[in-house]
Design a protein around this motif. Structure first.
Motif, mmCIF file in Angstrom:
data_model
loop_
_atom_site.group_PDB
_atom_site.id
_atom_site.type_symbol
_atom_site.label_atom_id
_atom_site.label_comp_id
_atom_site.label_asym_id
_atom_site.label_seq_id
_atom_site.Cartn_x
_atom_site.Cartn_y
_atom_site.Cartn_z
ATOM 1 N N SER A 1 0.828 -1.235 0.048
ATOM 2 C CA SER A 1 0.030 0.164 -0.223
ATOM 3 C C SER A 1 0.761 1.205 0.106
ATOM 4 C CB SER A 1 -0.798 -0.039 1.009
ATOM 5 O OG SER A 1 -0.265 0.084 2.353
ATOM 6 N N GLY A 2 1.924 1.091 0.583
ATOM 7 C CA GLY A 2 2.958 2.349 0.571
ATOM 8 C C GLY A 2 3.678 2.791 -0.708
ATOM 9 N N GLY A 3 3.429 1.558 -1.818
ATOM 10 C CA GLY A 3 4.162 1.883 -3.010
ATOM 11 C C GLY A 3 5.142 0.734 -3.185
ATOM 12 N N GLY A 4 5.400 -0.195 -2.501
ATOM 13 C CA GLY A 4 6.502 -1.207 -2.662
ATOM 14 C C GLY A 4 7.697 -0.503 -3.120
ATOM 15 N N GLU A 5 8.700 -1.107 -4.287
ATOM 16 C CA GLU A 5 9.990 -0.472 -4.669
ATOM 17 C C GLU A 5 9.563 0.309 -5.961
ATOM 18 O OE1 GLU A 5 12.940 -0.997 -3.307
ATOM 19 O OE2 GLU A 5 11.666 -1.705 -1.618
ATOM 20 N N ASN A 6 10.274 1.510 -5.996
ATOM 21 C CA ASN A 6 9.896 2.292 -7.106
ATOM 22 C C ASN A 6 10.812 1.673 -8.358
ATOM 23 O OD1 ASN A 6 10.209 4.686 -9.306
ATOM 24 N ND2 ASN A 6 9.891 5.973 -7.567
ATOM 25 N N GLU A 7 10.395 1.027 -9.456
ATOM 26 C CA GLU A 7 11.149 0.420 -10.368
ATOM 27 C C GLU A 7 11.978 1.094 -11.128
ATOM 28 O OE1 GLU A 7 8.790 -2.626 -12.244
ATOM 29 O OE2 GLU A 7 7.937 -3.294 -10.317
ATOM 30 N N ARG A 8 11.511 2.761 -10.854
ATOM 31 C CA ARG A 8 12.377 3.459 -12.010
ATOM 32 C C ARG A 8 13.893 3.709 -11.182
ATOM 33 N NH1 ARG A 8 7.304 6.661 -11.480
ATOM 34 N NH2 ARG A 8 6.383 6.638 -13.879
#
Length: 267
Positions: A186-193
């Motif tokens: 819910s907090g966004g996980g990992e930012n794959e950028r």
């Protein structure tokens, strides 16, 4: 009876690019699997599976087993030079079914009690995210060789042995983090950028604190088994400029801006 960490899954992204990294993976897996009743998911990205060819046979030999049912290995056949750690972590988080997931660097060792306490803090509803080491001089960079590792594995996993081979360093946000799995998602996980070596550790800590989750620490040491560095694990990563530019943008965002960004990003 082993300590019960069955409510926890260690998620370990993996690319084995050197002999010392392979030794570290074997060491950390033997330590976790022999010490705890727990779950591990590994996602390996490479042109051939070093894990299946060279790591898994040695782990099975150490544990004296023919099969490790609580260890899941996923292999992605890729010739890409960069290691997309953040994407692998997201994929493994969604594969996991336990209350707790641990974003776990394959080169680290914690004191046994740190694993147990971190799981308890989340299961008991005290914390959403736990850094199982203190902020400051709580990192121990262990310069180990084959002889040291062999002694560590065969002589009862002596943390004192690692301590004797270590120098102090600053611990902040990397190494590993215990998450309530639903909070992680819910907090966004990992930012794959963020690709390959990146400041994603700092961004992750900033984000979950800014979003208002309960982020806590255990005042204990973390031991990092040192290894040679490639662009996937050092500042010569070709994506570094883009990674830092992204971090500069994200750390300027407040709670509502982060929520909006990650809602769009995950949508």
């Amino acid at each position: 009876m082993k300590p019960n960490l069955t409510d926890t899954t260690f998620i370990i992204p993996l690319r084995i690019e050197s002999g010392d990294r392979m030794r570290n993976v074997i060491t950390s897996l033997c330590y976790l699997l022999d010490s705890f009743d727990t779950n591990i998911i590994i996602k390996e990205g490479d042109s051939t599976s070093v894990f299946l060819d060279s790591v898994l046979p040695q782990v099975k030999e150490f544990l004296e087993v023919d099969d490790i049912p609580n260890l899941t290995h996923v292999f992605e056949n890729t010739d890409d030079s960069e290691f997309h750690r953040t994407r692998y972590l997201n994929e493994m988080t969604h594969m996991a079914t336990t209350k707790v997931v641990v974003n776990y660097d394959c080169d680290i060792i914690l004191p046994l009690e740190s694993y147990i306490k971190a799981q308890e803090m989340i299961i008991d509803g005290l914390s959403d995210v736990v850094y199982p080491y203190g902020f400051g001089d709580y990192a121990r960079m262990a310069q180990v060789d084959d002889e040291t590792v062999s002694e560590f594995l065969t002589e009862g996993f002596s943390i004192d042995l690692l301590e004797s081979k270590s120098v102090a360093n600053n611990a902040r946000f990397g190494f590993c983090q215990f998450f309530d799995r639903e909070v992680y998602i819910s907090g966004g996980g990992e930012n794959e950028r963020f690709i390959a070596y990146a400041p994603e550790d700092e961004e992750r800590a900033y984000r979950f604190s800014t979003l208002g989750y309960r982020v806590d620490r255990i005042d204990a040491f973390v031991y990092h088994l040192e290894h040679s560095r490639t662009p996937n694990s050092w500042y010569n990563n070709p994506h570094m400029a883009n990674n830092f530019a992204l971090w500069e943008d994200l750390q300027k965002m407040d709670k509502q801006e982060l929520i909006q960004y990650y809602n769009l990003y995950n949508g």
